[in-house]
Design an enzyme around this catalytic site. Structure first.
Site, short mmCIF file in Angstrom:
data_model
loop_
_atom_site.label_atom_id
_atom_site.label_comp_id
_atom_site.label_asym_id
_atom_site.label_seq_id
_atom_site.Cartn_x
_atom_site.Cartn_y
_atom_site.Cartn_z
N ARG A 178 -30.29 5.83 72.49
CA ARG A 178 -31.50 5.85 73.29
C ARG A 178 -31.94 7.26 73.72
NH1 ARG A 178 -32.30 1.84 70.88
NH2 ARG A 178 -32.51 -0.23 71.76
N ASP A 193 -31.71 -0.08 78.80
CA ASP A 193 -32.48 0.87 78.01
C ASP A 193 -33.61 1.52 78.78
OD1 ASP A 193 -30.87 0.55 75.83
OD2 ASP A 193 -32.17 -0.87 74.79
N SER A 216 -31.84 -11.04 70.09
CA SER A 216 -32.25 -9.65 70.27
C SER A 216 -31.19 -8.79 69.58
CB SER A 216 -32.34 -9.31 71.76
OG SER A 216 -32.66 -7.95 71.93
#
Length: 403
Positions: A96, A125, A174
């Site tokens: 990230r 995130d 996901s």
């Protein structure tokens, strides 16, 4: 700057969340132009195809940034720190900040006024992206979080607007994939009592009946540089190990994870290369580092992993921690052979010129130890060992007798 809010650079995958964000940024937030930015940290090619096709259908300018090398180098930094969070290798967490930096660069190049992501207010995130972005002079926008959106609402909104998103089974989980790991969450997996079907895995296969395989890793100053004697760059090394170790079912984790916001979630991960490299590196450290160094480094590694999980790899503390890590890892040079078998990875041989080890000193076939030390010299040590505990126990027993 136009009469509106200008341009916003959106972290763009082409999935439901980021696709829905495009019209919302234009209509609800008033931005004149949305730029989609997809950062390559090792995702499957199909994901880039989806992002490109969706961007074209939305008439959104689309940038693709190749950050695989930078991300792979960060992953190998994590190996030097033996970095795991609650038992699994950091993948999404390390990716990230790399993605956020790349998006920020595009935003500056395009003279954007803001950066945006499609993260919810429940996950990690959002924090990892914004830790990077809030150090800039750009506005930070998070439509899904700020508007309190749900997946159900997004699907209905996409259907009403005719937005180009896939429905059905493709949205069941996901999934986040990069060079270092593949995570699977959501749907029935949210129930901790649910036993996952094997079809959730792509990188790792059921190892039943597969013959064991030996893999030799060469390290220089704590960093893996060769596989079975062949020098490989970080990206190629990780990709090759993902394939070879994954074929043995190595690198699966099914866990209850504690997120930064305090939520406990059920996560499934695949990380074959990471498992092999972390296992081999730690085995080499066991050979070359002293007991005191290893003990203290465990504390240092834990702090590095925590900052990595938080997405704060640029924090001053990390630089300080890496000072110690780099110092000790100067001697983590040598080879480690690991065996891949039945879903497991274990070290079976290790060699280094820096080994803090003497075969003759440790051997039961030698009468003396080394440097004039004999076995009889241990008698005095044995007499003192536990002496204070024996005194304490005697005092406790004596006091109890008086009562």
């Amino acid at each position: 700057m136009t009469d509106g809010n200008g341009t916003v650079a959106l972290a763009f995958s082409g999935g439901l969340d980021t696709t829905v964000c495009v019209p919302l940024l234009e209509e609800e937030y008033g931005y004149d132009e949305v730029i989609g930015v997809t950062v390559d940290v090792g995702q499957p090619e199909a994901e880039f195809d989806e992002a490109a096709a969706t961007a074209e259908a939305l008439d959104v300018p689309h940038h693709v940034v190749d950050a695989r090398q930078e991300f792979a180098e960060l992953c190998l930094r994590s190996v030097k720190a033996n970095a795991t969070y609650q038992g699994y290798p950091l993948g999404t967490a390390l990716a990230r900040p790399v993605i956020a930096e790349a998006i920020l660069e595009v935003a500056y190049d395009e003279d954007a006024a803001a950066v945006a992501h499609g993260c919810t207010g429940k996950g990690n995130d959002q924090l990892r992206f914004e830790a990077v972005w809030r150090d800039s002079d750009l506005d930070v926008v998070a439509p899904v979080r700020e508007l309190g959106l749900t997946r159900e609402w997004e699907n209905e909104y996409a259907a009403e607007r005719g937005l180009p998103v896939e429905g059905g089974a493709e949205g069941r989980y996901s999934i986040d994939t990069n060079l270092w790991s593949r995570s699977i969450e959501g749907s029935e997996l949210e129930d901790p009592a649910t036993i996952p079907e094997d079809d959730i895995y792509e990188w790792t296969t059921n190892p039943s009946g597969k013959d064991a395989e030996l893999v030799e890793l060469t390290f220089e100053a704590g960093e893996p540089v060769a596989l079975d004697g062949e020098a490989l760059d970080p990206v190629a090394l990780i990709e090759t190990l993902n394939e070879r170790a994954g074929a043995h079912g190595v690198g699966r984790t099914d866990m209850m994870e504690d997120r930064m916001l305090g939520l406990k979630v059920r996560e499934n991960y695949e990380h074959p290369a990471a498992t092999v490299l972390l296992t081999a590196h730690e085995a080499l450290e066991q050979l070359v580092l002293t007991q005191e160094e290893r003990s203290f480094k465990q504390q240092v590694d834990q702090q590095w992993a925590l900052k990595g999980y938080q997405g704060l790899i640029d924090a001053p503390l990390v630089a300080a921690l890496e000072g110690f890590i780099d110092s000790t890892n100067r001697r983590v040079t040598g080879t480690v052979t690991v065996k891949l078998e039945g879903g497991h990875c274990r070290p079976v041989a290790r060699e280094s010129d820096y080994a803090v080890y003497s075969e003759s000193a440790a051997s039961f076939d030698e009468a003396d130890v080394a440097g004039g030390i004999t076995q009889q010299d241990a008698t005095g040590v044995a007499k003192y060992h536990g002496f204070q505990s024996r005194l304490a126990n005697a005092a406790i027993e004596g006091a109890a007798d008086e009562d």
